[in-house]
Design an enzyme around this catalytic site. Structure first.
Site, PDB file in Angstrom:
ATOM      1  N   ILE A  50       0.536  -1.420   0.173  1.00 49.23           N
ATOM      2  CA  ILE A  50       0.031  -0.097  -0.175  1.00 49.23           C
ATOM      3  C   ILE A  50       0.905   0.969   0.144  1.00 49.23           C
ATOM      4  O   ILE A  50       0.177   2.364   0.312  1.00 49.23           O
ATOM      5  CB  ILE A  50      -0.795   0.144   1.414  1.00 49.23           C
ATOM      6  CG1 ILE A  50      -0.233   0.090   2.262  1.00 49.23           C
ATOM      7  CG2 ILE A  50      -1.802  -1.085   1.348  1.00 49.23           C
ATOM      8  CD1 ILE A  50      -1.188   0.078   4.161  1.00 49.23           C
ATOM      9  N   GLY A  53       9.112   3.495  -0.716  1.00 46.64           N
ATOM     10  CA  GLY A  53       9.362   4.540  -1.193  1.00 46.64           C
ATOM     11  C   GLY A  53      10.997   4.246  -0.239  1.00 46.64           C
ATOM     12  O   GLY A  53      11.254   3.245  -0.443  1.00 46.64           O
ATOM     13  N   GLY A  54      12.055   4.231  -0.410  1.00 46.43           N
ATOM     14  CA  GLY A  54      13.329   4.289  -0.052  1.00 46.43           C
ATOM     15  C   GLY A  54      13.583   4.198   1.541  1.00 46.43           C
ATOM     16  O   GLY A  54      14.601   3.598   1.159  1.00 46.43           O
ATOM     17  N   VAL A  58       5.318  -1.002   2.849  1.00 45.10           N
ATOM     18  CA  VAL A  58       4.299  -1.240   3.413  1.00 45.10           C
ATOM     19  C   VAL A  58       3.387  -1.535   3.121  1.00 45.10           C
ATOM     20  O   VAL A  58       2.716  -1.006   1.751  1.00 45.10           O
ATOM     21  CB  VAL A  58       3.772   0.132   4.249  1.00 45.10           C
ATOM     22  CG1 VAL A  58       2.241   0.235   5.424  1.00 45.10           C
ATOM     23  CG2 VAL A  58       4.004   1.712   5.015  1.00 45.10           C
ATOM     24  N   LYS A  73       4.976  -2.986   7.736  1.00 43.89           N
ATOM     25  CA  LYS A  73       6.266  -1.988   7.498  1.00 43.89           C
ATOM     26  C   LYS A  73       7.629  -2.589   7.439  1.00 43.89           C
ATOM     27  O   LYS A  73       8.787  -3.002   8.472  1.00 43.89           O
ATOM     28  CB  LYS A  73       6.595  -0.960   7.990  1.00 43.89           C
ATOM     29  CG  LYS A  73       7.476   0.577   7.257  1.00 43.89           C
ATOM     30  CD  LYS A  73       7.324   1.472   8.324  1.00 43.89           C
ATOM     31  CE  LYS A  73       8.056   2.783   7.418  1.00 43.89           C
ATOM     32  NZ  LYS A  73       7.429   3.352   7.989  1.00 43.89           N
ATOM     33  N   ASP A 161       6.531  16.003  12.314  1.00 42.21           N
ATOM     34  CA  ASP A 161       6.450  15.952  10.683  1.00 42.21           C
ATOM     35  C   ASP A 161       4.656  15.530  10.409  1.00 42.21           C
ATOM     36  O   ASP A 161       4.119  15.181  10.344  1.00 42.21           O
ATOM     37  CB  ASP A 161       6.853  14.721   9.543  1.00 42.21           C
ATOM     38  CG  ASP A 161       6.402  14.471   8.713  1.00 42.21           C
ATOM     39  OD1 ASP A 161       6.099  15.920   8.162  1.00 42.21           O
ATOM     40  OD2 ASP A 161       6.207  13.694   7.877  1.00 42.21           O
TER      41      ASP A 161
END
Length: 787
Positions: A50, A53-54, A58, A73, A161
Site C-alpha cells: 500500500i 519508498g526508499g 508498507v 512496514k 512531521d
C-alpha cells in the site's frame, strides 16, 4: 480512474514530500519486495503493498495469530534492527487511543519490520475528499488527533512531521496521529554545540529524510536517540514551524504550529469556521513560538471550548462584563440635579452634628437581625448575607459620622457647607440602611439587588465624593429646563429597564432636544441617558457620540462622579467591541477621574476588569489574567460583604480568562472559588450556580478528564431539572454539557440526554434552525459512538 482505496491513495499522495530538500544518502537503498502470500515472522501473511519508498515498503497483511489486518512496514536491507526496535518501543509506550498502535517489531530475511494498526479510513486529506464535511466534523477529528499528539509530548517525544497525511482514521472513525518516523526524544533536540555526542550525523539526517519520502498513512515508529544535528532540515516544508525551517532548536511547540497549520488548511477546505475558532488556531500557528499555546493540551481544550454551541439566549460571564454598558461592578445612577448652594444652610457644625444619631443601634439590634433572617424563608441564606452587609455598613456609618463631625471642627478645608452636605449624605445612607433592614420576604434576586444598591457609608466622609457639583447659579428658566430634562431622562431609563426600548429612545431623544439650550448638567444627563439606551440596543458605534458629549459636559461642571462613570462606560464598551486602542484611551480618562474621586477598592476593581479585557482583545491572555487578579485583590481587600456578588462575577470571569490562557488547573480553581461564594450567598438550589458548575465540569473535560468532569456536570443537570422549566433553553444547555462529556466515556447513556436537548431546542428555536442542526449533529455523533 481514481483509486477507490483511501489508504493506498493517501500513501501515493505523500511519497516524495521532501525530495530535494537535503542531499540523499550515498549508495542505493536496497528494497526487497515480497509477493502476496509471503509469511513474515510465522504469522503475518502479506496481501498487497500500500506504499513504497526508499525507506521500505508498507503492506497490508493478515495476522493469522490474532486474525486481524495490520500494516506491515519492512525497512531496507541492512537497517539497524536494534534501533528500529527502540523506536517502536518508544511509540508503543504511549498506549493512547489516538496514537497508531504498534503490535510487533522484528526481522525478516535481513529486513527490519514493524507491524502496526491498520487505519483503513485513510488520512484526513482523503477523508476530506470523500464527502462534504463541516468545520465541526473537522474539529472532532483534529481534537482527537491533538490528544494523541499531546500524549506523545507527555512521553517526551516530538513528532516533527505533523500534517493532514499523518492524521489517520480507523474504520471506527477514530482519529490517530501516525507516522512517527521523524519523532525525536525532546531531550535530544538541542543544538549540536551543546551536545556531548560529537559524531558525524550525516547518515542519520539522510535516514530520517529518506524515511519521510516513503512514509505511508499507517504510521511508523519514532527515532528517539540523538539522531539529527541542529541545522538539519527534516519534516515536510509546507507544514514546518519557522524555527524548524531555520534549523533551530525544535520542541513540542513546533508540532503545535504544524498541527495548527494543518487544521487551518482542513477547515478552509470546508468553507471556514467561526471567528472564535479561527482565533484559537491563529495562536497555535504564531510565528514566535513563545506566543503559541503553552501545550497541545491547552490548544485542544481551547478548540473544544470554541466549538461548543453558543446560543444567543445563554448569557456568558464575559457578556455580563462588557455588553450593553453593564458594569461588572455596580455603577450607581443618581438624578444628577445641581444644588443651589444657598439652600444648604450654614448652621454651626456642632449644631448640625447634634441632630444626627451617633449610631444605628436603635434600628439594628441582634434581635432584629435574627428576626430578619428568619422572616425570609427560602431566601434565608441570602438574608444572612444581607444581615452581614447591614452589620458592616452600620459600623461604617458610625465611623463616617464621627469622622465628618471631627473634620468639621478641626479641618479648615471642611467648610460648614461641606459638612452639611456630608451629613445629608449620611442621613440618606441611614434611611437606605433602615429601609433594607425592613425588607420583607421577597424573592432572592430582589434581595440581592436591594442589598447591592446600598452605597458604602464611608463615601459620605470623602470630600471628593460629596463635593460632586460645582455650585452654579441658575435662572428660573434654567432650573425649569433642568428639571424637565432630568425627568424625561429618568422616565427614559425606567422604560429601558422594563424593556420598552422604543419608548425609552423617544423619551431620551426628547430630553436631549429639550436640553439643547439648558445648563451643562442637563445636557450631560440627557446625552448619557440616550447613550446608555443606544449602547444596549445598537452598540457602541451608535452610543459613542452621546457618551462623549456627556463626558465633556459633566467635566465642565466638575461632576467627577458622572465624568468617571461615562468614561468608564466608553472604555468598557470599546473593550467589549474588540477595539482595544479606543478602550485604552477612555480607560485613561476614567482612571484620571477615579483619582480625583479618591481611590476606592470597588472602583479600582472596575478599572482592572476593563484593563483585563483590553489585554484580551489584544491577544495578551497572560496580561488579562494579571489585570483581573488585581481587580479580585482589590475587592477582597475591602472586607465588605456587599462586594460578594462582584467577587463572584470576577472569579467567574477569571476562570474564563485562565482557560483562554491555557491554565486549566487555575481556571478550575477560580470557578470553584466562584461556586463556593455563590453557595454562601444563594444557597445550593439557585440557578446561578449552573454557570460555575458548568465551568468546573467543562474545565475537567478540557483537560481530557471526562470522569472527573461528570460529577460536576451531573450536579448541574440535576439542579436544572429541579429549578428550571422542563422546556427552558437554560436546562437544555446544562443537559448539553453533560451529554457531550458523557459521550466520551459512556456514549450509549449520552444518547437519551442529547435527544432531550434536541427536543427542547427544536421546540424553542425550530427544527430548521442552526441551533437545532448543531445539536442533532452531536446526537448523531453519540449514536455512532454507541454502536
Amino acid at each position: 480512474m481514481a483509486d477507490p482505496d483511501p489508504l493506498r491513495t493517501s500513501v501515493a499522495d505523500d511519497l516524495g514530500s521532501l525530495a530535494g530538500v537535503v542531499v540523499p544518502s550515498p549508495g542505493p537503498a536496497v528494497v526487497v519486495a515480497l509477493p502476496p502470500g509471503t509469511v513474515v515472522a510465522e504469522h503475518f501473511v502479506i496481501e498487497e503493498p500500500i506504499g513504497t519508498g526508499g525507506m521500505g515498503i508498507v503492506y497490508r497483511a493478515h495476522d493469522q495469530a490474532l486474525d486481524r489486518k495490520v500494516a506491515l512496514k519492512l525497512g531496507t536491507r541492512g537497517l539497524d534492527l536494534a534501533r528500529a526496535r527502540r523506536e517502536a518501543v518508544a511509540l508503543a509506550r504511549l498506549a493512547h487511543p489516538n496514537v497508531v498502535t504498534i503490535h510487533e517489531v522484528g526481522e525478516h530475511q535481513g529486513q527490519s519490520f514493524v507491524a502496526m494498526e491498520l487505519c483503513a479510513g485513510g488520512t484526513v486529506r482523503t477523508w476530506l475528499r470523500g464527502a462534504p464535511r463541516t468545520w465541526r466534523d473537522v474539529l472532532v477529528v483534529y481534537v482527537a488527533a491533538g490528544r494523541g499528539l499531546h500524549a506523545a509530548h507527555a512521553a517526551g517525544l516530538v513528532h516533527r512531521d505533523v500534517k493532514p497525511d499523518n492524521i489517520l482514521l480507523g474504520a471506527d472513525g477514530r482519529a490517530r496521529i501516525g507516522d512517527f518516523g521523524l519523532a525525536r526524544d525532546a531531550s535530544a533536540l538541542v543544538p549540536a554545540d551543546r551536545r556531548d555526542d560529537r559524531r558525524d550525523d550525516r547518515a542519520d539526517v539522510d535516514e530520517v529524510v529518506t524515511r519521510t519520502t516513503t512514509t505511508g498513512p499507517s504510521g511508523s515508529a519514532p527515532a528517539v536517540g540523538p539522531l539529527t544535528a541542529a541545522g538539519a532540515i527534516v519534516g515536510t516544508p509546507r507544514y514546518m514551524a519557522p524555527e524548524q525551517r531555520e534549523g533551530s532548536v525544535v520542541d513540542a511547540r513546533a508540532d503545535q504550529y504544524s498541527f495548527a497549520l494543518s487544521l487551518d488548511e482542513s477547515i478552509a477546505a470546508t468553507g471556514g469556521a467561526p471567528r472564535r475558532v479561527i482565533a484559537v488556531i491563529a495562536r497555535g500557528k504564531a510565528r514566535d513560538r513563545d506566543e503559541r499555546w503553552p501545550s497541545m493540551d491547552a490548544f485542544v481544550a481551547a478548540l473544544e471550548r470554541a466549538a461548543r454551541p453558543r446560543w444567543p439566549w445563554i448569557a456568558a460571564a464575559l457578556a455580563v462584563l462588557v455588553a450593553g454598558g453593564a458594569a461588572i461592578f455596580l455603577v450607581t445612577r443618581d438624578d444628577g440635579r445641581a444644588r443651589d448652594a444657598a439652600s444648604l444652610g450654614t448652621a454651626p457644625v456642632v449644631d448640625a452634628c447634634a441632630g444626627v444619631d451617633r449610631d444605628l443601634t436603635a434600628s439594628w439590634t441582634p434581635e432584629r437581625r435574627g428576626a430578619f433572617v428568619a422572616a425570609h424563608g427560602k431566601a434565608a441564606t441570602t438574608a444572612a448575607w444581607t444581615a452581614d452587609v447591614l452589620d458592616h455598613h452600620g459600623a461604617a456609618w458610625t465611623q463616617a459620622r464621627a469622622a465628618v463631625c471631627e473634620r468639621g471642627v478641626s479641618d479648615p478645608t471642611w467648610s460648614a457647607d461641606l459638612v452639611t452636605r456630608a451629613l445629608e449624605c449620611l442621613a440618606t445612607s441611614r434611611t437606605a440602611l433602615v429601609g433594607l433592614a425592613t425588607v420583607g420576604d421577597v424573592a432572592q434576586a430582589e434581595l440581592v439587588a436591594a442589598t447591592s444598591a446600598v452605597a458604602d457609608p464611608t463615601l459620605c466622609a470623602r470630600k471628593e465624593q460629596i463635593a460632586l457639583v460645582r455650585a452654579e447659579p441658575l435662572t428660573p428658566a434654567e432650573e425649569s429646563t433642568r428639571d424637565t430634562v432630568l425627568g424625561l431622562a429618568d422616565d427614559a431609563e425606567r422604560a429601558a429597564d422594563r424593556g420598552d426600548v422604543e419608548q425609552a429612545r423617544t423619551l431620551a431623544t426628547q430630553a436631549l432636544a429639550r436640553a439643547k439650550d439648558g445648563p451643562p448638567m442637563a445636557r450631560a444627563r440627557a446625552a448619557q441617558s440616550l447613550g446608555r439606551i443606544e449602547l444596549a440596543t445598537r452598540g457602541i458605534d451608535a452610543a459613542a457620540e452621546h457618551f462623549r458629549a456627556a463626558y465633556f459636559d459633566f467635566r465642565s461642571v466638575s461632576e467627577s462622579s458622572h465624568t468617571y462613570s461615562t468614561a468608564f462606560q466608553l472604555a468598557q464598551a470599546y473593550a467589549g467591541a474588540g477595539k482595544p486602542d479606543l478602550a485604552a484611551e477612555w480607560l485613561t480618562h476614567a482612571r484620571a477621574e477615579a483619582d480625583r474621586l479618591g481611590a476606592q477598592p470597588s472602583r479600582l476593581a472596575m478599572l482592572e476588569s476593563v484593563d483585563a479585557f483590553i489585554a484580551r482583545a489584544r491577544g495578551d491572555h497572560a496580561g488579562a489574567v494579571v489585570a483581573m487578579q488585581r481587580g479580585i485583590a482589590a475587592l477582597e481587600g475591602t472586607g465588605d460583604p456587599a462586594m460578594v456578588p462582584n467577587t463572584i462575577r470576577a472569579y467567574a470571569t477569571q476562570a474564563t480568562l485562565l482557560a483562554e490562557a491555557g491554565r486549566l488547573d487555575d481556571s478550575i480553581a477560580a470557578a470553584k472559588h466562584a461556586l463556593e461564594a455563590q453557595e454562601k450567598l444563594l444557597g445550593p438550589d439557585h440557578p446561578e450556580l449552573l454557570a460555575s458548575l458548568g465551568n468546573i465540569g467543562l474545565g475537567y473535560a478540557d483537560q481530557g478528564k471526562p470522569e472527573a468532569a461528570l460529577p460536576w456536570l451531573a450536579r448541574a443537570r440535576d439542579l436544572a431539572d429541579r429549578v428550571l422549566e422542563k422546556d427552558s433553553m437554560q436546562r437544555a444547555m446544562a443537559l448539553l454539557d453533560y451529554g457531550q462529556t458523557l459521550t466520551k466515556v459512556r456514549p450509549k447513556e449520552a444518547v437519551p440526554v442529547l435527544a432531550e436537548v434536541v427536543r427542547i431546542v427544536e421546540k424553542n428555536a425550530g427544527a430548521k434552525s442552526d441551533d437545532a442542526r448543531e445539536v442533532r449533529a452531536l446526537l448523531r455523533a453519540a449514536e455512532t459512538a454507541a454502536r
